[in-house]
Design a protein around this motif. Structure first.
Motif, PDB file in Angstrom:
ATOM      1  N   VAL A  26       1.271   0.036  -8.130  1.00  0.00           N
ATOM      2  CA  VAL A  26       1.500  -1.314  -8.499  1.00  0.00           C
ATOM      3  C   VAL A  26       2.122  -1.064  -9.914  1.00  0.00           C
ATOM      4  O   VAL A  26       2.990  -1.999 -10.039  1.00  0.00           O
ATOM      5  N   ALA A  27       1.641  -0.335 -10.753  1.00  0.00           N
ATOM      6  CA  ALA A  27       2.302   0.051 -12.215  1.00  0.00           C
ATOM      7  C   ALA A  27       3.566   0.398 -11.675  1.00  0.00           C
ATOM      8  O   ALA A  27       4.732   0.050 -12.521  1.00  0.00           O
ATOM      9  N   GLN A  66      -6.649   8.647  -9.211  1.00  0.00           N
ATOM     10  CA  GLN A  66      -7.290   9.034  -7.865  1.00  0.00           C
ATOM     11  C   GLN A  66      -6.989   8.035  -6.787  1.00  0.00           C
ATOM     12  O   GLN A  66      -7.116   8.581  -5.828  1.00  0.00           O
ATOM     13  N   HIS A  67      -6.905   6.986  -7.213  1.00  0.00           N
ATOM     14  CA  HIS A  67      -6.582   5.859  -6.386  1.00  0.00           C
ATOM     15  C   HIS A  67      -5.174   5.519  -6.308  1.00  0.00           C
ATOM     16  O   HIS A  67      -4.385   5.658  -7.330  1.00  0.00           O
ATOM     17  N   ILE A  68      -4.440   5.328  -5.196  1.00  0.00           N
ATOM     18  CA  ILE A  68      -3.066   5.324  -5.131  1.00  0.00           C
ATOM     19  C   ILE A  68      -2.602   3.610  -5.425  1.00  0.00           C
ATOM     20  O   ILE A  68      -1.413   3.523  -5.806  1.00  0.00           O
TER      21      ILE A  68
END
Length: 141
Positions: A120-121, A113-115
């Motif tokens: 980062v992954a 839900q968080h961008i």
């Protein structure tokens, strides 16, 4: 000489995994391993999955770049979500193997839900892929 490059590529994947684990666990990685047996089991499982991922990346042609990057993304995102258990939103660390797997699924859905974490992954997966391909293809035999 190719065997040394093979080992270097596996080492890059393993060190990347350890770095992601240390970020996910807020530098409590060794403490978690010493107190929770399920973390040791999942560490061994992810080390083996990293070995298989590195083999897949090195044996895949350049036409399938997006597949390899997406596999790397799934690997590093899964490692982050698995080892952020107990360090995310004030939850207690899970003690059992099945409980950790349940928390992993719940944490994965919460992180999507968080961008920030998926981006980062994805960035880390792309850098990982480029590093492995450069080492494997462009260094002399």
């Amino acid at each position: 000489m190719r065997n040394s490059y093979w080992v270097i590529c596996h080492l890059i994947t393993s060190l990347g995994m350890v770095w992601v684990i240390s970020v996910a666990s807020k530098n409590e990685f060794i403490n978690d391993l010493s107190t929770h047996n399920s973390d040791i089991l999942y560490l061994i499982a992810f080390l083996y999955a990293g070995y298989l991922l590195t083999q897949k990346i090195l044996q895949t042609s350049t036409r399938l770049d997006i597949v390899c990057i997406s596999l790397s993304f799934l690997y590093f995102f899964s490692v982050f979500c698995m080892f952020s258990d107990g360090h995310f939103a004030g939850w207690a660390h899970s003690s059992g193997v099945l409980e950790k797997l349940f928390i992993f699924l719940f944490c994965s859905l919460a992180m999507l839900q968080h961008i920030t974490v998926p981006l980062v992954a994805l960035l880390f997966a792309a850098v990982h892929y480029v590093l492995l391909k450069v080492i494997w293809q462009y260094l002399p035999d």
